[in-house]
Design a protein around this motif. Sequence first.
Motif, PDB file in Angstrom:
ATOM      1  N   LEU A  77       6.875  11.412  37.134  1.00 33.49           N
ATOM      2  CA  LEU A  77       6.800  10.474  38.252  1.00 33.49           C
ATOM      3  C   LEU A  77       6.793  11.139  39.620  1.00 33.49           C
ATOM      4  O   LEU A  77       6.422  10.518  40.605  1.00 33.49           O
ATOM      5  CB  LEU A  77       7.976   9.483  38.176  1.00 33.49           C
ATOM      6  CG  LEU A  77       8.058   8.649  36.900  1.00 33.49           C
ATOM      7  CD1 LEU A  77       9.331   7.809  36.888  1.00 33.49           C
ATOM      8  CD2 LEU A  77       6.832   7.752  36.775  1.00 33.49           C
ATOM      9  N   ARG A  78       7.268  12.388  39.684  1.00 36.08           N
ATOM     10  CA  ARG A  78       7.320  13.152  40.939  1.00 36.08           C
ATOM     11  C   ARG A  78       7.995  12.360  42.061  1.00 36.08           C
ATOM     12  O   ARG A  78       7.401  12.112  43.122  1.00 36.08           O
ATOM     13  CB  ARG A  78       5.920  13.593  41.361  1.00 36.08           C
ATOM     14  CG  ARG A  78       5.183  14.385  40.297  1.00 36.08           C
ATOM     15  CD  ARG A  78       3.896  14.967  40.805  1.00 36.08           C
ATOM     16  NE  ARG A  78       4.140  15.996  41.815  1.00 36.08           N
ATOM     17  CZ  ARG A  78       4.474  17.255  41.531  1.00 36.08           C
ATOM     18  NH1 ARG A  78       4.613  17.634  40.262  1.00 36.08           N
ATOM     19  NH2 ARG A  78       4.670  18.118  42.483  1.00 36.08           N
ATOM     20  N   GLY A 105      10.704   0.882  53.106  1.00 35.32           N
ATOM     21  CA  GLY A 105      10.313   2.280  52.972  1.00 35.32           C
ATOM     22  C   GLY A 105      10.885   2.998  51.773  1.00 35.32           C
ATOM     23  O   GLY A 105      10.759   4.219  51.667  1.00 35.32           O
ATOM     24  N   ILE A 106      11.528   2.263  50.854  1.00 32.96           N
ATOM     25  CA  ILE A 106      12.103   2.875  49.651  1.00 32.96           C
ATOM     26  C   ILE A 106      11.619   2.127  48.414  1.00 32.96           C
ATOM     27  O   ILE A 106      11.631   0.896  48.387  1.00 32.96           O
ATOM     28  CB  ILE A 106      13.638   2.868  49.695  1.00 32.96           C
ATOM     29  CG1 ILE A 106      14.152   3.683  50.884  1.00 32.96           C
ATOM     30  CG2 ILE A 106      14.224   3.430  48.384  1.00 32.96           C
ATOM     31  CD1 ILE A 106      15.661   3.663  51.037  1.00 32.96           C
ATOM     32  N   GLU A 107      11.215   2.869  47.400  1.00 32.45           N
ATOM     33  CA  GLU A 107      10.761   2.257  46.151  1.00 32.45           C
ATOM     34  C   GLU A 107      11.361   3.002  44.960  1.00 32.45           C
ATOM     35  O   GLU A 107      11.266   4.221  44.874  1.00 32.45           O
ATOM     36  CB  GLU A 107       9.235   2.327  46.056  1.00 32.45           C
ATOM     37  CG  GLU A 107       8.681   1.784  44.737  1.00 32.45           C
ATOM     38  CD  GLU A 107       7.197   2.052  44.570  1.00 32.45           C
ATOM     39  OE1 GLU A 107       6.643   1.585  43.560  1.00 32.45           O
ATOM     40  OE2 GLU A 107       6.612   2.745  45.432  1.00 32.45           O
ATOM     41  N   VAL A 108      11.995   2.281  44.068  1.00 31.51           N
ATOM     42  CA  VAL A 108      12.518   2.866  42.830  1.00 31.51           C
ATOM     43  C   VAL A 108      11.365   2.929  41.844  1.00 31.51           C
ATOM     44  O   VAL A 108      10.824   1.905  41.427  1.00 31.51           O
ATOM     45  CB  VAL A 108      13.676   2.032  42.254  1.00 31.51           C
ATOM     46  CG1 VAL A 108      14.122   2.614  40.912  1.00 31.51           C
ATOM     47  CG2 VAL A 108      14.847   2.004  43.228  1.00 31.51           C
ATOM     48  N   MET A 135       5.780   6.944  55.248  1.00 30.76           N
ATOM     49  CA  MET A 135       5.523   6.980  53.819  1.00 30.76           C
ATOM     50  C   MET A 135       6.711   6.437  53.039  1.00 30.76           C
ATOM     51  O   MET A 135       7.855   6.581  53.452  1.00 30.76           O
ATOM     52  CB  MET A 135       5.240   8.423  53.368  1.00 30.76           C
ATOM     53  CG  MET A 135       3.957   9.018  53.941  1.00 30.76           C
ATOM     54  SD  MET A 135       3.700  10.711  53.395  1.00 30.76           S
ATOM     55  CE  MET A 135       3.538  10.451  51.626  1.00 30.76           C
ATOM     56  N   THR A 136       6.427   5.797  51.917  1.00 30.66           N
ATOM     57  CA  THR A 136       7.484   5.243  51.076  1.00 30.66           C
ATOM     58  C   THR A 136       8.206   6.357  50.327  1.00 30.66           C
ATOM     59  O   THR A 136       7.585   7.258  49.778  1.00 30.66           O
ATOM     60  CB  THR A 136       6.892   4.247  50.059  1.00 30.66           C
ATOM     61  OG1 THR A 136       6.257   3.175  50.759  1.00 30.66           O
ATOM     62  CG2 THR A 136       7.983   3.686  49.156  1.00 30.66           C
ATOM     63  N   ILE A 137       9.534   6.300  50.323  1.00 31.86           N
ATOM     64  CA  ILE A 137      10.349   7.279  49.607  1.00 31.86           C
ATOM     65  C   ILE A 137      10.481   6.813  48.163  1.00 31.86           C
ATOM     66  O   ILE A 137      10.979   5.720  47.884  1.00 31.86           O
ATOM     67  CB  ILE A 137      11.744   7.406  50.240  1.00 31.86           C
ATOM     68  CG1 ILE A 137      11.614   7.846  51.698  1.00 31.86           C
ATOM     69  CG2 ILE A 137      12.603   8.392  49.452  1.00 31.86           C
ATOM     70  CD1 ILE A 137      12.925   7.796  52.462  1.00 31.86           C
ATOM     71  N   ARG A 138      10.044   7.645  47.230  1.00 36.65           N
ATOM     72  CA  ARG A 138      10.061   7.321  45.801  1.00 36.65           C
ATOM     73  C   ARG A 138      11.366   7.821  45.185  1.00 36.65           C
ATOM     74  O   ARG A 138      11.704   8.996  45.311  1.00 36.65           O
ATOM     75  CB  ARG A 138       8.857   7.947  45.111  1.00 36.65           C
ATOM     76  CG  ARG A 138       7.530   7.383  45.595  1.00 36.65           C
ATOM     77  CD  ARG A 138       6.347   8.284  45.229  1.00 36.65           C
ATOM     78  NE  ARG A 138       6.312   8.608  43.816  1.00 36.65           N
ATOM     79  CZ  ARG A 138       5.813   7.808  42.875  1.00 36.65           C
ATOM     80  NH1 ARG A 138       5.316   6.629  43.218  1.00 36.65           N
ATOM     81  NH2 ARG A 138       5.806   8.171  41.607  1.00 36.65           N
ATOM     82  N   VAL A 193      18.388  12.632  52.760  1.00 34.83           N
ATOM     83  CA  VAL A 193      18.050  13.680  51.805  1.00 34.83           C
ATOM     84  C   VAL A 193      16.530  13.848  51.688  1.00 34.83           C
ATOM     85  O   VAL A 193      16.020  14.969  51.618  1.00 34.83           O
ATOM     86  CB  VAL A 193      18.667  13.371  50.428  1.00 34.83           C
ATOM     87  CG1 VAL A 193      18.125  14.305  49.361  1.00 34.83           C
ATOM     88  CG2 VAL A 193      20.189  13.505  50.503  1.00 34.83           C
ATOM     89  N   ALA A 194      15.799  12.740  51.705  1.00 36.99           N
ATOM     90  CA  ALA A 194      14.338  12.804  51.614  1.00 36.99           C
ATOM     91  C   ALA A 194      13.751  13.553  52.802  1.00 36.99           C
ATOM     92  O   ALA A 194      12.715  14.217  52.682  1.00 36.99           O
ATOM     93  CB  ALA A 194      13.748  11.404  51.531  1.00 36.99           C
ATOM     94  N   ALA A 195      14.417  13.471  53.938  1.00 37.11           N
ATOM     95  CA  ALA A 195      13.943  14.135  55.151  1.00 37.11           C
ATOM     96  C   ALA A 195      14.281  15.620  55.168  1.00 37.11           C
ATOM     97  O   ALA A 195      13.934  16.334  56.103  1.00 37.11           O
ATOM     98  CB  ALA A 195      14.524  13.451  56.389  1.00 37.11           C
ATOM     99  N   GLY A 196      14.982  16.081  54.134  1.00 37.26           N
ATOM    100  CA  GLY A 196      15.312  17.496  54.060  1.00 37.26           C
ATOM    101  C   GLY A 196      16.618  17.865  54.714  1.00 37.26           C
ATOM    102  O   GLY A 196      16.947  19.047  54.858  1.00 37.26           O
TER     103      GLY A 196
END
Length: 219
Positions: A47-48, A27-30, A1-4, A119-122
Amino acid sequence: MTIRVLIVDDQMMVREGFSVLLNAMDGIEVVGEAVDGREAIAQVAALRPDVVLMDIRMPLMNGLEATREIVAADTDAKVLVLTTFDLDEYVYQALRAGASGFLLKDASARQLADGVRVVAAGEALLAPSVTKRLIVEFSKLAETPKLANPAGVGELTEREKEVLVLIAQGLSNGEIAGRLIVAESTIKTHVSRILVKLGLRDRTQAAVFAYETRLVTPA
């Protein structure tokens, strides 16, 4: 999944620069930008994002106050603080407020992307040598005296205390497993139980807790 990702900084060149760097990574989107803490809080709600790159010094509402409100709102967004060496004290306060880690503003594009993914992965952004040194410096800023029996520590097993100390020293699950000669899956279970028992959000808060309660002390 793309990291927002949401980028929060009062300097347009910084926002645009990080945006270009991150959008070029797989895999990263601003998904948005904010110029101060107030706008950051509104953008997180609208935007969550998965990760918020948060500057500290901004007008109207600084990054510390914004981080506290974002964490208190119990959103899924993880806050990754952006700083320079002369802002150590502020970063320490941000970690206490619930930030999941921090990066120096002169980080390379690869380091920035890796930090967002971690960080996105926890996970806590504690592994790089620079962050280990800074965490030690942060611990020296804690003014609270050592407690005889810090709240929550008594609920931890001896093995969980061992794992907590190693988390605070910046070791990954794999490194902890190797040190304690157990399976990595076992360490993941210990980490989850530690967070639940202590009522903590992630590994970064666990590391700060370990230093503040003096389970770990600066060398």
